[in-house]
Scaffold this active site. Sequence first.
Site, mmCIF file in Angstrom:
data_model
loop_
_atom_site.group_PDB
_atom_site.id
_atom_site.type_symbol
_atom_site.label_atom_id
_atom_site.label_comp_id
_atom_site.label_asym_id
_atom_site.label_seq_id
_atom_site.Cartn_x
_atom_site.Cartn_y
_atom_site.Cartn_z
ATOM 1 N N SER A 130 -2.909 -0.947 -13.979
ATOM 2 C CA SER A 130 -2.023 -1.839 -13.244
ATOM 3 C C SER A 130 -2.304 -3.276 -13.632
ATOM 4 O O SER A 130 -3.424 -3.619 -14.039
ATOM 5 C CB SER A 130 -2.253 -1.670 -11.736
ATOM 6 O OG SER A 130 -1.640 -2.701 -11.002
ATOM 7 N N TYR B 122 -6.765 -0.220 -3.972
ATOM 8 C CA TYR B 122 -5.996 0.213 -5.145
ATOM 9 C C TYR B 122 -6.516 -0.471 -6.403
ATOM 10 O O TYR B 122 -6.734 0.182 -7.437
ATOM 11 C CB TYR B 122 -4.521 -0.119 -4.922
ATOM 12 C CG TYR B 122 -3.629 0.186 -6.098
ATOM 13 C CD1 TYR B 122 -3.218 1.486 -6.372
ATOM 14 C CD2 TYR B 122 -3.186 -0.836 -6.941
ATOM 15 C CE1 TYR B 122 -2.401 1.761 -7.446
ATOM 16 C CE2 TYR B 122 -2.364 -0.567 -8.018
ATOM 17 C CZ TYR B 122 -1.973 0.734 -8.266
ATOM 18 O OH TYR B 122 -1.173 1.002 -9.348
#
Length: 247
Positions: free
Chosen positions: A127, A140
């Site tokens: 990400s 996350y």
Amino acid sequence: MKTALITGCSSGYGLETARHFHAQGWNVIATMRNPREDLLPRSARLRVLPLDVTDPTSIAAVLAHSGPIDVLVNNAGIGLFGAFEATPMSTTRAVFETNTFGVMAMTQAVLPQFRERRTGVVVNVTSSATLAPMPLVAVYTASKMAVEGFTASLAFELQDFGVRVKLIEPGYAPSTRFTSNGSQRMQGLIPQAYAPYAQRVFTSFAQTDAVTTEADVAAAVWHAATTSDPQLRFPAGADAVALARAR
């Protein structure tokens, strides 16, 4: 004809990546927790198989029916948005089980065949949260940062066997199901004390012009899997590219 095994193909990046590799003439093994044949074209070069990356038995079953593969794309993941203070450790562990340990387990399972054949590519999708700090995604981000470190180190120890390891760093993609897929998991993670701040964050996301699409990520995965370039990290999407350049 080469074969790619792609995890997390029920939607978003994984689904588009499976379509992209198939369109390029590859054999594709598209895996999902709950297989749906209707999501992908019917083709002798495409199989949809059930896979839970947190279950060793499920991983073994997929590889037993896959035959030799040339590229593993570790895309399966779960999202989480919320204040860390309010996030139960059980939820944190669940995120790591899929996003981090699932990537490691899949990679470890395919490495023997790659090493013995002295060829193969592992592509791990992380990400743009690893490129710059982002609010309310601490757990996350941590799960994805762990994959970044794992991948960078693994690339060194596999290079003598002709096995390549790559990272894809997608940006913010509002067209994916990141939030809806994790809505139940995220309930209660924005306490009242954090609500005003969270609202400002949501507003800033909504005003973002440069975003990432599923096609951006699929193209980046394809490039990383097929290029001879020794580059490790491939940002995907206009916003991720801008963050990578700024870093």
